[in-house]
Each structure stands twice: as C-alpha cells, then as structure tokens.
Design a protein around this motif. Structure first.
Motif, mmCIF file in Angstrom:
data_model
loop_
_atom_site.group_PDB
_atom_site.id
_atom_site.type_symbol
_atom_site.label_atom_id
_atom_site.label_comp_id
_atom_site.label_asym_id
_atom_site.label_seq_id
_atom_site.Cartn_x
_atom_site.Cartn_y
_atom_site.Cartn_z
ATOM 1 N N ARG A 165 0.834 -1.205 0.000
ATOM 2 C CA ARG A 165 0.000 0.000 0.000
ATOM 3 C C ARG A 165 0.869 1.255 0.000
ATOM 4 O O ARG A 165 0.564 2.240 -0.689
ATOM 5 C CB ARG A 165 -0.932 -0.004 1.206
ATOM 6 C CG ARG A 165 -1.997 -1.095 1.141
ATOM 7 C CD ARG A 165 -3.103 -0.837 2.152
ATOM 8 N NE ARG A 165 -2.595 -0.887 3.520
ATOM 9 C CZ ARG A 165 -2.530 -1.988 4.252
ATOM 10 N NH1 ARG A 165 -2.940 -3.145 3.740
ATOM 11 N NH2 ARG A 165 -2.068 -1.951 5.496
ATOM 12 N N ASP A 166 1.960 1.234 0.781
ATOM 13 C CA ASP A 166 2.853 2.402 0.800
ATOM 14 C C ASP A 166 3.502 2.620 -0.566
ATOM 15 O O ASP A 166 3.610 3.762 -1.034
ATOM 16 C CB ASP A 166 3.941 2.199 1.864
ATOM 17 C CG ASP A 166 3.382 2.185 3.269
ATOM 18 O OD1 ASP A 166 2.239 2.677 3.445
ATOM 19 O OD2 ASP A 166 4.057 1.687 4.190
ATOM 20 N N LEU A 205 2.370 1.646 -3.616
ATOM 21 C CA LEU A 205 1.388 2.106 -4.599
ATOM 22 C C LEU A 205 0.992 3.554 -4.342
ATOM 23 O O LEU A 205 0.833 4.349 -5.288
ATOM 24 C CB LEU A 205 0.150 1.202 -4.557
ATOM 25 C CG LEU A 205 0.373 -0.253 -5.004
ATOM 26 C CD1 LEU A 205 -0.912 -1.049 -4.831
ATOM 27 C CD2 LEU A 205 0.836 -0.312 -6.449
ATOM 28 N N HIS A 206 0.830 3.916 -3.053
ATOM 29 C CA HIS A 206 0.461 5.299 -2.725
ATOM 30 C C HIS A 206 1.572 6.270 -3.133
ATOM 31 O O HIS A 206 1.306 7.345 -3.689
ATOM 32 C CB HIS A 206 0.179 5.395 -1.218
ATOM 33 C CG HIS A 206 -0.254 6.762 -0.792
ATOM 34 N ND1 HIS A 206 0.635 7.703 -0.330
ATOM 35 C CD2 HIS A 206 -1.486 7.359 -0.787
ATOM 36 C CE1 HIS A 206 -0.019 8.820 -0.038
ATOM 37 N NE2 HIS A 206 -1.310 8.636 -0.295
ATOM 38 N N ARG A 207 2.811 5.882 -2.890
ATOM 39 C CA ARG A 207 3.914 6.762 -3.233
ATOM 40 C C ARG A 207 4.068 6.894 -4.742
ATOM 41 O O ARG A 207 4.335 7.987 -5.262
ATOM 42 C CB ARG A 207 5.218 6.224 -2.632
ATOM 43 C CG ARG A 207 6.316 7.261 -2.532
ATOM 44 C CD ARG A 207 5.886 8.394 -1.650
ATOM 45 N NE ARG A 207 6.933 9.397 -1.487
ATOM 46 C CZ ARG A 207 6.702 10.635 -1.129
ATOM 47 N NH1 ARG A 207 5.448 11.043 -0.924
ATOM 48 N NH2 ARG A 207 7.691 11.493 -0.971
ATOM 49 N N LEU A 208 3.894 5.801 -5.492
ATOM 50 C CA LEU A 208 3.962 5.870 -6.953
ATOM 51 C C LEU A 208 2.848 6.749 -7.510
ATOM 52 O O LEU A 208 3.058 7.504 -8.468
ATOM 53 C CB LEU A 208 3.882 4.465 -7.551
ATOM 54 C CG LEU A 208 5.090 3.548 -7.342
ATOM 55 C CD1 LEU A 208 4.799 2.174 -7.890
ATOM 56 C CD2 LEU A 208 6.332 4.122 -8.013
ATOM 57 N N PRO A 211 10.776 0.584 1.906
ATOM 58 C CA PRO A 211 9.945 0.389 0.710
ATOM 59 C C PRO A 211 9.441 1.694 0.111
ATOM 60 O O PRO A 211 9.359 1.838 -1.114
ATOM 61 C CB PRO A 211 8.799 -0.481 1.223
ATOM 62 C CG PRO A 211 9.381 -1.219 2.387
ATOM 63 C CD PRO A 211 10.330 -0.262 3.028
ATOM 64 N N THR A 212 9.096 2.668 0.957
ATOM 65 C CA THR A 212 8.645 3.965 0.440
ATOM 66 C C THR A 212 9.765 4.660 -0.322
ATOM 67 O O THR A 212 9.550 5.250 -1.391
ATOM 68 C CB THR A 212 8.161 4.849 1.589
ATOM 69 O OG1 THR A 212 7.125 4.171 2.311
ATOM 70 C CG2 THR A 212 7.607 6.165 1.067
ATOM 71 N N ALA A 213 10.977 4.561 0.210
ATOM 72 C CA ALA A 213 12.120 5.149 -0.494
ATOM 73 C C ALA A 213 12.373 4.440 -1.819
ATOM 74 O O ALA A 213 12.838 5.055 -2.782
ATOM 75 C CB ALA A 213 13.364 5.080 0.395
ATOM 76 N N ALA A 214 12.094 3.134 -1.900
ATOM 77 C CA ALA A 214 12.255 2.413 -3.164
ATOM 78 C C ALA A 214 11.324 2.979 -4.230
ATOM 79 O O ALA A 214 11.711 3.126 -5.401
ATOM 80 C CB ALA A 214 11.984 0.930 -2.959
ATOM 81 N N ALA A 215 10.076 3.292 -3.835
ATOM 82 C CA ALA A 215 9.154 3.899 -4.789
ATOM 83 C C ALA A 215 9.649 5.269 -5.230
ATOM 84 O O ALA A 215 9.493 5.657 -6.401
ATOM 85 C CB ALA A 215 7.759 4.009 -4.166
#
Length: 517
Positions: free
Chosen positions: A161-162, A164-167, A268-272
């Motif tokens: 979810r994090d 997809l939201h960040r993308l 994971p958010t930083a990966a996006a």
C-alpha cells in the motif's frame, strides 16, 4: 545315570538373544524414550548425498552425534546446516543396526542465537563476494522512468500500500505484483521464483515485462529477515536481467539481497521514490526549459537583427549601385535611332547593288545563252542515242545467243513448280482470310441487328417521326407537327395529328394523354 546329567551352572536359565533381536530392542527403547528431542551443538562434517539425503554431525567439546535428514525432510528445513554453525536440531533419536550406532533423525534446524546467525551471514557474504556477485561493475543502471514496475512482496501487508500510494503521488505507473511469503521457510524459494519469473517474461507477451523490479518487506528481527539472506535469493538478484531495487527492512537492516541488487533503498517507500521521478517537478522543469528556450531564441533573434542592421549600414545605397548601369542605358537609348537609320541605309545600298545584275538586257543575254547551250546539246543527243541503241542491240544479241546455248529448262521447270505451289498456298490463304472476314462481318451484322432499333420494333414497339424524318420522343413534340410517320416492324404508317384515339380508361381525367392510334 547321574553321570549323564551335567551339573547345573549359575544363570543357565536366562534367555538368549540374537543380534537382530537385541538391536531391535535397543532401537525400540531409544526411540520410545527420545522420540522428540532438541539438541544444541556445532555443525561438523556435512555430506549431501546424490539421493537427496543430508548427513551431518553436531558436536560439543566432548561428544559427537551423527544426524540424518531424509530427502523430503531436507526440503522443509528452514536453515541448511553448514560446517561451524551453532544450531538447535529438533527430531528423534534412532539407531542404525548395521553399524551398531545411534543417530538423530532431524526434522528441523534453527540457528542457536543471533551471534551464530551473524557469523553464518558474514561467512556467506564473504563467499558470494569472492565470486563477484557484489561487484559494482556488474550492477545495472536504474531506468529514469520505467513503464512497468514489478513488485515482489506480501499482498496483504502495509508495504504494498505504501509503494502504490507513493507511486501514485509521484508519477503513476503500471505495477505488477508477485505475491510471496516475506518470512519463514517459504520466503527464500518464493522470492527466488518471483525474480526468475519476472525475468522469464517476454516483451510483447500477454503480461508486459517489467522495466524495474522492487523486492520489498517491512522491518523485523534478523530471524524474520533471514529468508533474504539465503544464497538462492542473492544469486537470483545478481543474475536478474531486469534492474532490481532491494527494500528489505528498515535503514539499519542489512541483508545479502541488498549487496546483490542493483540499488538498495532504506525503506519500501524510499524504493518507490527511487523508482520514479516527481511528475510535477518534471512539468515545472519542462516549463522552465521552455521559458529559457523562448528567451534564448528571442535574444538570438535580437542579436542577429542588430548585427544585420549594422552590416546593412556598411552597404552602398541601391540608387548608387544602379546609377552607372542607368547612365549606360540612357546613352544606348540615345544612340539607338541613329543606329537604326544607318542600318537601313546600309541595307538599301546592298539591295541596289544586288538588283543591278537583274537589268532586262542582262537577263535577256543570259536566257539566249542558255537556250543556245540547250539547242547544241539537243543536236548532239540524237547521234548519242543511236550509238547507245546499237550497242545495246549488239549486247542483247550476244546475251540471247549465250542463253540459247545454256540448258536452263530444268531450272525453269523447278521455278515454275515452286511458283505454282506458292500460287496454291496464296489461293488457300486468300480463301481462309476471306472466310474469316466473312464470318466476322456476319457476326458484326448480327450484332448490329441486335443493337439496332429494328429488333426492338419486332417486339411490338414503334418509332414516331415528323414529316421531315425527325424522331419525336415526347407528346409535346408530337403535338407540334400536323403529320406523323409511325414506323412498325412491317412498314410505316402516316397519320394526321388530328386523328387521335380516345384516351385510355385507365388514365385519370386530370393527367389524360391522347393515343396516337
């Protein structure tokens, strides 16, 4: 009789066992007493048999215990024993009667403490680094704006979810999710299959091939993240033909996949964020570049305009450039009338000089001289013709005499036969050509009759003409003539315009039209 009986010995009535019986009894005793045990020790010798079974030893400072894990059990082990590793083995004790030894059938293996895990991790890391799997030279460049992003993670956690939201906030892209277990014994094989599966996609297939892979998981203990330290996962990440970003755990967590991946993200958010740029920033950057381009173009045009004006001031005026040519033109125009008059005078003088030779007296003398030459040649022509005729008759006589002496009759006969044959062939060809043209003419005549109006008259139609022979195609034209000629198939009938038949009963009174018959 008493001598025949042996003296009784002490313990002679105890039962006797065979080797197999005592081995079976020991086996039942050991397995019944130690059917479920957990033993801690250091892994010694490790042997992987071709059959798929695993044989290894666990030891401490005084004893060694042999262990076995059958092929089906090896596939379910969460940790694969390695030499020097301190583990806790769970299973049951059993015996091996063929060698009179006891051993442990291992059902599960766990690392004994975090220190042992770190030591094993360090050892595995050095091994893979020596093979070049962590070499920066083999890492791929992350695409600036991937069209399709493949995400390998748990489908039910907060991580997906994090991402997809960040993308969606930064730059929406197509996302393919490959669900896997992110901890436990199923983690490593599923993550390995997911990486290999994305790489197996073909461009233009039913599912688009990702341009970037993100392997993501939230934070946890070293035991929870251990699946990403497995050798199979690190090798799959290093062998991936698609650029791969690892985002396992938090910033302080480090796994082997982080070293084997092309780029490591702390979360994971930083990966996006590393996967895609910010769309709004790109638009702002494009607007800035466009503004700079327009400004640069305007500046360049102004500079070139000023330079052109500076150069134009150094050029001479147009009237100064054409003044010399204009003056030469005026001079030539002034001399033109006199030149024309002089040219006409020269032509008139030449004409007078040429016409002087055509005076009547000179012309008469020229004609008389020509007539005299003609009469003289006429007088000489008759004797010359007589001499030529006599010579020709002599030649003809000689030729006739020679012809009579030659036997040319056979040649003449052959030529006559050939001529007769040619005449016959010519006659046949003429007859064939005549018959073909006759048939073609008949066909054309039949076509003419078919397309002509005569055939139409045979079907009951008629042609109405005026007295002058004009074809009348309407009632209005027919009423304008006093006499009408109606041509039928069998002849022509002339009638007056007043001799019209009574209108047909089927025609209404409002739109009646008289009949011609």
């Amino acid at each position: 009789m008493s001598d025949l009986i042996d003296d009784p010995r002490e313990g002679a009535n105890e039962p006797e066992f065979t080797v197999s019986e005592i081995s079976t009894a020991v086996k039942r005793t050991i397995e019944g007493t130690f059917d479920h045990v957990r033993i801690r020790g250091e892994v010694g010798r490790v042997v992987h048999a071709r059959s798929g079974h695993l044989y290894f030893d666990i030891k401490d400072d005084r004893s060694v215990l042999g262990c076995t894990a059958w092929k089906g059990q090896v596939a379910r082990l969460s940790v694969m024993p390695e030499e020097g590793m301190e583990i806790i083995a769970t299973g049951r004790l059993t015996t091996f009667p063929n060698q009179s030894k006891y051993q442990m059938n291992v059902q599960d293996v766990a690392v004994a403490g975090e220190g042992a895990l770190m030591a094993m991790l360090e050892k595995r890391k050095k091994k893979l680094a020596a093979e070049g799997l962590f070499d920066p030279a083999r890492k791929q460049q992350i695409p600036f704006l991937p069209e399709v992003i493949g995400v390998i993670t748990s489908p039910t956690g907060a991580v997906i979810r994090d991402i997809l939201h960040r993308l969606r906030d930064r730059f929406p892209r197509k996302v393919l999710i490959w669900p896997v277990a992110v901890q436990g014994e199923r983690c490593a094989p599923e993550v390995t299959r997911a990486i290999d599966g994305f790489n197996a996609f073909t461009a233009g297939g039913a599912l688009p091939r990702p341009d970037l892979i993100i392997v993501a998981r939230g934070g946890g203990s070293i035991e929870d993240l251990w699946g990403f330290n497995e050798e199979s996962v690190a090798r799959a990440a290093a062998a991936s033909g698609i650029p791969l970003i690892s985002a396992v755990g938090h910033e302080t967590d480090t796994t082997l996949i982080d070293f084997a991946s092309d780029l490591r993200a702390p979360t994971p958010t930083a990966a996006a964020e590393l996967a895609v740029p910010v769309r709004a920033e790109l638009l702002a950057r494009l607007e800035e570049i466009e503004s700079r381009r327009i400004s640069a173009m305007r500046t360049a045009l102004n500079y070139r305009g000023e330079k052109l004006r500076d150069l134009s001031r150094a050029l001479p005026r147009v009237d100064a450039l054409t003044a010399g040519a204009q003056q030469r033109l005026d001079l030539a125009a002034a001399r033109l009338p006199g030149a024309l008059t002089a040219r006409v005078d020269r032509g008139r003088a030449a004409l007078s000089e040429a016409s002087g030779a055509l005076r009547p007296s000179l012309l008469a003398r020229t004609i008389n001289s020509a007539r005299e030459r003609s009469e003289d040649r006429g007088k000489r022509l008759a004797p010359a013709l007589e001499r030529s005729s006599a010579a020709a008759q002599g030649d003809l006589a000689r030729i006739t005499k020679r012809f009579d002496t030659l036997s040319l009759a056979p040649q003449i006969d052959r030529r006559n036969d050939a001529l007769a044959q040619l005449m016959r062939r010519f006659k046949q060809a003429t007859e064939v050509a005549h018959s073909q043209r006759a048939r073609k003419l008949d066909a054309l005549d039949r076509l003419r009759l078919t397309l002509g109006y005569k055939a139409t008259l045979e079907r009951g139609f008629a042609v109405v003409r005026s007295a002058k022979g004009e074809v009348l195609t309407s009632t209005k034209l027919a009423k304008a003539h006093a006499v009408l000629d109606i041509e039928f198939a069998d002849g022509t009938l002339s009638i007056g315009a007043k001799k019209t038949a009574r209108p047909s009963a089927s025609v209404s009174k409002k739109g009646t039209q008289g009949s011609l018959f």
